[in-house]
Design a protein around this motif. Structure first.
Motif, PDB file in Angstrom:
ATOM      1  N   ARG A  30      -3.573  -8.344  -3.748  1.00 44.33           N
ATOM      2  CA  ARG A  30      -4.842  -7.781  -3.390  1.00 44.33           C
ATOM      3  C   ARG A  30      -4.537  -6.185  -3.410  1.00 44.33           C
ATOM      4  O   ARG A  30      -5.703  -5.449  -3.722  1.00 44.33           O
ATOM      5  CB  ARG A  30      -5.124  -8.128  -2.018  1.00 44.33           C
ATOM      6  CG  ARG A  30      -5.479  -9.679  -1.704  1.00 44.33           C
ATOM      7  CD  ARG A  30      -5.398 -10.135  -0.335  1.00 44.33           C
ATOM      8  NE  ARG A  30      -5.944  -9.543   0.688  1.00 44.33           N
ATOM      9  CZ  ARG A  30      -5.828  -9.827   1.862  1.00 44.33           C
ATOM     10  NH1 ARG A  30      -5.455 -10.722   2.167  1.00 44.33           N
ATOM     11  NH2 ARG A  30      -6.589  -8.976   2.799  1.00 44.33           N
ATOM     12  N   GLN A  31      -3.602  -5.693  -3.214  1.00 46.47           N
ATOM     13  CA  GLN A  31      -3.228  -3.917  -3.390  1.00 46.47           C
ATOM     14  C   GLN A  31      -3.255  -3.986  -4.776  1.00 46.47           C
ATOM     15  O   GLN A  31      -3.749  -3.005  -5.471  1.00 46.47           O
ATOM     16  CB  GLN A  31      -2.320  -3.909  -2.398  1.00 46.47           C
ATOM     17  CG  GLN A  31      -2.334  -4.365  -1.086  1.00 46.47           C
ATOM     18  CD  GLN A  31      -3.587  -4.512  -0.341  1.00 46.47           C
ATOM     19  OE1 GLN A  31      -4.272  -3.462  -0.484  1.00 46.47           O
ATOM     20  NE2 GLN A  31      -4.041  -5.430   0.318  1.00 46.47           N
ATOM     21  N   SER A  51      -4.097 -12.646 -12.669  1.00 48.16           N
ATOM     22  CA  SER A  51      -4.362 -10.941 -12.398  1.00 48.16           C
ATOM     23  C   SER A  51      -5.730 -10.852 -12.637  1.00 48.16           C
ATOM     24  O   SER A  51      -6.668 -11.665 -13.262  1.00 48.16           O
ATOM     25  CB  SER A  51      -3.545 -10.114 -13.177  1.00 48.16           C
ATOM     26  OG  SER A  51      -4.254  -9.862 -14.453  1.00 48.16           O
ATOM     27  N   ARG A  52      -6.382  -9.701 -11.798  1.00 45.77           N
ATOM     28  CA  ARG A  52      -7.683  -9.400 -11.867  1.00 45.77           C
ATOM     29  C   ARG A  52      -8.131  -9.145 -13.143  1.00 45.77           C
ATOM     30  O   ARG A  52      -9.475  -9.574 -13.720  1.00 45.77           O
ATOM     31  CB  ARG A  52      -8.064  -8.246 -11.017  1.00 45.77           C
ATOM     32  CG  ARG A  52      -9.564  -7.751 -10.980  1.00 45.77           C
ATOM     33  CD  ARG A  52      -9.415  -6.526  -9.963  1.00 45.77           C
ATOM     34  NE  ARG A  52     -10.959  -6.111  -9.768  1.00 45.77           N
ATOM     35  CZ  ARG A  52     -11.626  -5.199 -10.447  1.00 45.77           C
ATOM     36  NH1 ARG A  52     -11.029  -4.614 -11.669  1.00 45.77           N
ATOM     37  NH2 ARG A  52     -12.727  -4.666 -10.097  1.00 45.77           N
ATOM     38  N   PRO A  98      -9.385 -12.158  -4.356  1.00 47.07           N
ATOM     39  CA  PRO A  98      -8.704 -11.235  -3.334  1.00 47.07           C
ATOM     40  C   PRO A  98      -8.611 -11.704  -1.877  1.00 47.07           C
ATOM     41  O   PRO A  98      -8.871 -11.049  -0.981  1.00 47.07           O
ATOM     42  CB  PRO A  98      -9.654 -10.078  -3.296  1.00 47.07           C
ATOM     43  CG  PRO A  98     -10.956 -10.570  -3.603  1.00 47.07           C
ATOM     44  CD  PRO A  98     -10.840 -11.719  -4.304  1.00 47.07           C
ATOM     45  N   ALA A  99      -7.917 -12.829  -1.822  1.00 43.08           N
ATOM     46  CA  ALA A  99      -7.605 -13.560  -0.438  1.00 43.08           C
ATOM     47  C   ALA A  99      -6.124 -13.873  -0.926  1.00 43.08           C
ATOM     48  O   ALA A  99      -6.047 -14.312  -2.263  1.00 43.08           O
ATOM     49  CB  ALA A  99      -8.273 -14.542   0.050  1.00 43.08           C
ATOM     50  N   GLY A 100      -5.119 -13.841  -0.165  1.00 43.92           N
ATOM     51  CA  GLY A 100      -3.559 -14.166  -0.575  1.00 43.92           C
ATOM     52  C   GLY A 100      -2.649 -12.929  -0.076  1.00 43.92           C
ATOM     53  O   GLY A 100      -2.893 -12.736   0.863  1.00 43.92           O
ATOM     54  N   ILE A 129       0.689  -1.212  -0.037  1.00 37.89           N
ATOM     55  CA  ILE A 129      -0.002   0.033   0.054  1.00 37.89           C
ATOM     56  C   ILE A 129       0.874   1.207   0.085  1.00 37.89           C
ATOM     57  O   ILE A 129       0.514   2.293  -0.782  1.00 37.89           O
ATOM     58  CB  ILE A 129      -1.081  -0.058   1.176  1.00 37.89           C
ATOM     59  CG1 ILE A 129      -2.070  -1.283   0.863  1.00 37.89           C
ATOM     60  CG2 ILE A 129      -1.509   1.192   1.589  1.00 37.89           C
ATOM     61  CD1 ILE A 129      -2.994  -1.245   2.025  1.00 37.89           C
ATOM     62  N   CYS A 165      -4.035  -5.163  -7.583  1.00 35.02           N
ATOM     63  CA  CYS A 165      -5.306  -5.473  -8.149  1.00 35.02           C
ATOM     64  C   CYS A 165      -6.469  -4.884  -7.806  1.00 35.02           C
ATOM     65  O   CYS A 165      -7.765  -4.921  -8.060  1.00 35.02           O
ATOM     66  CB  CYS A 165      -5.492  -7.040  -8.376  1.00 35.02           C
ATOM     67  SG  CYS A 165      -4.279  -7.817  -9.368  1.00 35.02           S
ATOM     68  N   SER A 166      -6.182  -3.785  -6.536  1.00 35.82           N
ATOM     69  CA  SER A 166      -7.751  -3.181  -6.085  1.00 35.82           C
ATOM     70  C   SER A 166      -8.115  -2.403  -7.505  1.00 35.82           C
ATOM     71  O   SER A 166      -7.244  -2.042  -8.271  1.00 35.82           O
ATOM     72  CB  SER A 166      -6.996  -2.246  -4.849  1.00 35.82           C
ATOM     73  OG  SER A 166      -5.891  -1.322  -5.392  1.00 35.82           O
ATOM     74  N   PRO A 167      -9.277  -2.037  -7.196  1.00 36.84           N
ATOM     75  CA  PRO A 167      -9.758  -1.820  -8.767  1.00 36.84           C
ATOM     76  C   PRO A 167      -9.545  -0.637  -9.048  1.00 36.84           C
ATOM     77  O   PRO A 167      -9.368  -0.127 -10.207  1.00 36.84           O
ATOM     78  CB  PRO A 167     -11.299  -1.747  -8.074  1.00 36.84           C
ATOM     79  CG  PRO A 167     -11.542  -1.774  -6.749  1.00 36.84           C
ATOM     80  CD  PRO A 167      -9.934  -2.488  -6.189  1.00 36.84           C
ATOM     81  N   GLY A 168      -9.149   0.659  -7.972  1.00 36.50           N
ATOM     82  CA  GLY A 168      -8.426   1.763  -8.877  1.00 36.50           C
ATOM     83  C   GLY A 168      -7.146   1.623  -9.314  1.00 36.50           C
ATOM     84  O   GLY A 168      -6.699   2.539 -10.190  1.00 36.50           O
ATOM     85  N   PHE A 169      -6.456   0.539  -9.123  1.00 36.69           N
ATOM     86  CA  PHE A 169      -5.233   0.480  -9.843  1.00 36.69           C
ATOM     87  C   PHE A 169      -5.438  -0.649 -10.756  1.00 36.69           C
ATOM     88  O   PHE A 169      -5.000  -0.669 -12.126  1.00 36.69           O
ATOM     89  CB  PHE A 169      -3.990   0.185  -8.925  1.00 36.69           C
ATOM     90  CG  PHE A 169      -3.618   1.260  -8.250  1.00 36.69           C
ATOM     91  CD1 PHE A 169      -2.856   2.225  -8.464  1.00 36.69           C
ATOM     92  CD2 PHE A 169      -4.084   1.234  -6.550  1.00 36.69           C
ATOM     93  CE1 PHE A 169      -2.474   3.299  -7.851  1.00 36.69           C
ATOM     94  CE2 PHE A 169      -3.566   2.214  -5.995  1.00 36.69           C
ATOM     95  CZ  PHE A 169      -2.639   3.218  -6.396  1.00 36.69           C
ATOM     96  N   TYR A 175      -8.575 -15.175 -10.288  1.00 38.60           N
ATOM     97  CA  TYR A 175      -7.988 -14.076  -9.405  1.00 38.60           C
ATOM     98  C   TYR A 175      -9.026 -14.105  -8.255  1.00 38.60           C
ATOM     99  O   TYR A 175     -10.296 -14.302  -8.449  1.00 38.60           O
ATOM    100  CB  TYR A 175      -8.056 -12.748 -10.002  1.00 38.60           C
ATOM    101  CG  TYR A 175      -7.823 -11.562  -9.073  1.00 38.60           C
ATOM    102  CD1 TYR A 175      -6.444 -11.447  -8.586  1.00 38.60           C
ATOM    103  CD2 TYR A 175      -8.756 -10.995  -8.388  1.00 38.60           C
ATOM    104  CE1 TYR A 175      -6.328 -10.189  -7.364  1.00 38.60           C
ATOM    105  CE2 TYR A 175      -8.624 -10.029  -7.385  1.00 38.60           C
ATOM    106  CZ  TYR A 175      -7.458  -9.782  -6.977  1.00 38.60           C
ATOM    107  OH  TYR A 175      -7.105  -8.969  -5.937  1.00 38.60           O
TER     108      TYR A 175
END
Lengths: 439, 439, 439
Positions: free
Chosen positions: C295-296, C260-261, C289-291, C226, C298-302, C287
């Protein structure tokens, strides 16, 4: 929800509706509509006068059948409407005549492959008359002189559509359409109005009021859907999110979903999702323009998102369109299960909203919000946590909750409570998205 | 259509063409073209002079081979062109020499894995000479002094392409391309011109004239296709709807369709459709740039919609490019079946027009038009009715009749008569659509 | 490449790092980073001060743990940090207290299902303290009075990220991210930094320098990713072509690639391709989002193109997050095989350039260029020839060499040498294409 009790209520009402000699328009149709109204409250009527042009069709006259019989060479009654509404071809014109068996044969319909079944026949758009009987009975007719009598009126009047509107929080619409023009057939007719009348009841009682505005239609098949489209088709084209033709839904067969012509409309996506997760055997079939009123809703000029959730489809149960499609084929249990499945389907459509995460950059910190244990590193793969984390990652405002569930193979009824909890914590917000489009 | 008789005619003509020592250009090539002309009428010639630059290539000289032999230590004839056209490497320069076996070996070609086969070798673009013989014969050559003699000319002249144009009702084109530069090989050569010459005959006799303008090409492989593209490639890029390279089509093996580089062009869609519904075993393989003239038509600058319908492909029959690819491998029956399949393919392309329903809102009322029984409710799932209903729903001007058939798994030859009938009843109209695009 | 020797070196370094009581920030973390630096050269540090806000998170204090024990009713030492770093809950605050067993129980963590394992627990973002021990040991604790002692500091300081940048010929980037905050766990921690440190070594020695600029990150999990995104996320969004989170990569289990997402980014396409052609059993999972730090990323904003190539994933080995995840679970051989696979993956990404044929109209004439035998017609289906011909046809500047290989099922490491040879002959040219996009 006591679906079993509702299943019994539905079967009882079907039993009351059974004897009425319904057709496209006329007193029996009107009386049937009124009988349903007793159960599910006021039904609005839309009228279309005989002779009115609706697209390629002309609104037919009303048909009032009072008496119809054939008497044999010795004066014995061979066929009588009082024994079965199917004995007379629907929309037969009045007749009183004597004729030889040979000539009578041209007016008779039977099914050699199903010798005990009386077939169902109609002559809506051509003036004619005829009788239907079992092939076994037909084969026993002796040569000689027969008297035929049909006491019926074909008079100007009107086709009536019944509609129940249940207002929602938006003016986007969901359509549930069924038909009420078949006399004395149970699966391919009465099962549909029974389910729709119960859904009306459930939707009216729903708290909160549904998101969508629901249109529940009871119409004569084909001409009714065409009339409705002629008057309201533009509104449907603008507002309809999903719709289903409700028919053949009372027998104990497996569920069948027939896709809309589009194939991936919200109606289709929701039905696939619910059937996949409901854990009952089912099949999904492509759209094809034989069947019921989806043929009109999916005509290429409208191409509406309307599919049909059935059990044994018209082309797969041999009793279809005969006197064998009776109230033993349709059971209270099967009706109860069908109601439950349609109810789930509606709730899935209601739940399928689109959300957007409010913390899109990196994950939100969950433990101070009480959404994650304060002692970390234990059991990060527990299902509830995974569902929540998934929603926080997946929801970027571009796809609804059905798509979310489809992505990870989880039912929307498990995901939606997590979404609601995340909204309460200001981690998700509802996207006031465009009308639900194809998936 | 008497395909069997045509199969026998094709085999007879192949037998006449067999002995001519064809190559890229020269008298034997010209004579072969004239022989085919006798069967299928006038063939236009396009000339390209030796030395002319065509894209990355230079037009080669003509090759006229008259005599070629090797004599052994005792003066005995070991190899003679008169025994097989394959004995001399194609485009060998003239030579008269004496040399030891050891030096001769460097000029010899044989196949250790196929000891009885004479291989086929060429030296089109490098001046050289050589002989081909069976490995068995080669192993029996005794040490000693050998005399070699090749009496041939390599002289300026021209490469000739033969083209038959069959005008259609539109200027959109279909290409059928085959090659005529291989001496004495039957499946990988003569089968192609045989089929194309018969198709010319069928297309000229067709009534009505075909919708597409057909271009039937007889060319020397590779250089011929490159020359044609150099002169006519821009026209093809603009007008070509579908094309096929016709080769390896005379043996009794299963059909193989090799997709065009695009993979879903009209050529590909039609071939998939016809093979799927013809009920014969077949396989469909992806495009790959080894093979025949599809390599040129599908070069990335053109990327034309050209596939190839074959039987045993070049890489799957061991006789390929040897003396074993002879007139016993190719049979009249196989040629007849291949002609029939290509004929179906052409008719499928002709039938694949795009229609639009004239009554798009609700279904049209069919019974007064004589398209539906006046007594309703009987057998709505009969196949003919379903096909008709399907077309009235599916045809919205956005996709052609091949796509329609693929959607419901029905062959276009069954659907097209329904479409024509619906056009006669003004329920469908032909859409004067854009050039058939990828599916 | 002597992967086996490197496998042994990795295991030896992991053994040295094992005893350090690492956590998110503090002296043990810093010391670990310095130890890795000895192997792979200078590591740049990025600092984030305690209390700094990074997206939804606040940078935590440093934690310095010196001593932690529990003494029993008879003064005997029951639990001691010196026996296992996992005995104390990470980020426990200091404590000195006496309490009854009953009250102590609330501060203890054990695993009834794995009675011999000490669990791993943390309390990073809530002030608390606790001990972890095996369930077997816990069950033997006698009632009575216990003394607990934790000598630790939680003081303002900084979170440190370690980064090695290996400049490439372009400023497009590839990210390899691993984490270094777990004390005394081998597969879910030390395996990752071991592999990344070796990749740093290989990439620095690479000749020529790589095409991409490589970013190799050693961070504390979650907060580290993060922080990095907060400072460098915009650059990654602009330049990142592919990335991988390197973890759980030291055990002998089969390879697992977590997409990846996006699901079809260059990272995903390359990993699929390499695993498909490497000939080892493997699985590819969607993909979720546990792991770890994907998770960071591939957070939706990135939504960065970051996947994770692992062996036995966190949710599939029972030793995960316990004292059983030790240096016997991770083997030199498995580390060697993992390094080899990541090396192939990087080389596949390097090789995945986009080419365009310089002779797009018809094929180029190959024999004068020495690329094709001058004597034609022999063996046109030999694999090397086919690969070359394929590239000359496929490469039109629209898709990279991974897509080319996927089209014909050939590995990029076989195709790339052909492409290079064709570039040398001016038949292909490199397309200075846009940033590698989704496939």
């Amino acid at each position: 929800m006591d679906y079993a009790a509702r299943g019994r209520d539905m079967h009882a009402l079907a039993t009351r509706l059974w004897p009425l000699p319904r057709s496209l328009a006329g007193p029996a149709y009107r009386e049937s509509l009124a009988m349903i109204e007793e159960v599910c409250g006021p039904i609005e009527r839309h009228h279309f006068d005989t002779g009115e042009q609706v697209f390629d069709w002309t609104v037919p006259p009303e048909w009032d059948i009072r008496e119809a019989w054939i008497r044999g060479p010795d004066g014995e009654t061979v066929v009588d409407l009082r024994d079965s509404n199917l004995h007379v071809v629907s929309y037969s014109e009045p007749v009183d005549a004597e004729l030889d068996l040979e000539d009578l044969q041209e007016r008779l319909h039977s099914l050699p492959d199903q010798p005990d079944a009386i077939p169902y026949r109609t002559t809506y758009y051509t003036r004619s008359w005829g009788f239907c009987l079992s092939d076994r009975q037909r084969s026993e007719l002796r040569p000689g002189r027969y008297t035929v009598h049909i006491d019926a009126d074909l008079r100007p009047g009107r086709v009536e559509l019944g509609e129940i509107t249940i207002p929602g929080r938006t003016d986007e619409e969901v359509l549930l359409s069924t038909y009420l023009c078949h006399p004395s057939m149970a699966n391919n007719e009465l099962s549909g109005p029974m389910i729709v009348s119960q859904l009306a009841d459930l939707l009216k009682a729903r708290e909160p009021a549904p998101r969508y505005t629901y249109r529940l239609l009871f119409v004569p098949e084909t001409i009714g859907a065409i009339c409705y489209l002629a008057r309201f088709g533009d509104r449907l084209r603008e507002r309809l999110a999903a719709g289903y033709v409700v028919t053949c839904i009372g027998d104990p067969g497996d569920f069948t979903y027939k896709l809309s012509r589009r194939g991936n409309s919200l109606a289709d996506r929701a039905a696939r999702h619910v059937l996949t997760h409901a854990g009952e055997p089912h099949r999904i079939v492509d759209y094809y323009p034989a069947g019921s009123d989806e043929r009109q809703y999916c005509s290429p000029g409208f191409n509406l998102p309307v599919g049909s959730l059935m059990r044994s489809t018209y082309d797969r149960f041999t009793e279809y369109h005969t006197s064998l499609d009776d109230l033993t084929l349709v059971t209270p249990d099967a009706l109860a299960g069908s109601l439950r499945m349609y109810h789930r389907l509606i709730e899935a459509i209601e739940a399928a909203e689109t959300f957007e995460v409010t913390v899109p950059y990196g994950e939100p910190l969950l433990s101070p919000r009480g959404l994650y244990p304060t002692t970390g590193a234990a059991d990060p793969f527990e299902r509830g946590k995974q569902d929540m984390m998934f929603l926080l990652n997946y929801c970027d405002g571009s796809a609804d909750l059905l798509a979310a569930g489809d992505r990870i193979g989880r039912p929307i009824w498990d995901l939606r409570p997590h979404a609601d909890r995340l909204v309460q914590h200001d981690l998700l917000r509802l996207v006031d998205g465009p009308r639900p489009a194809d998936g």
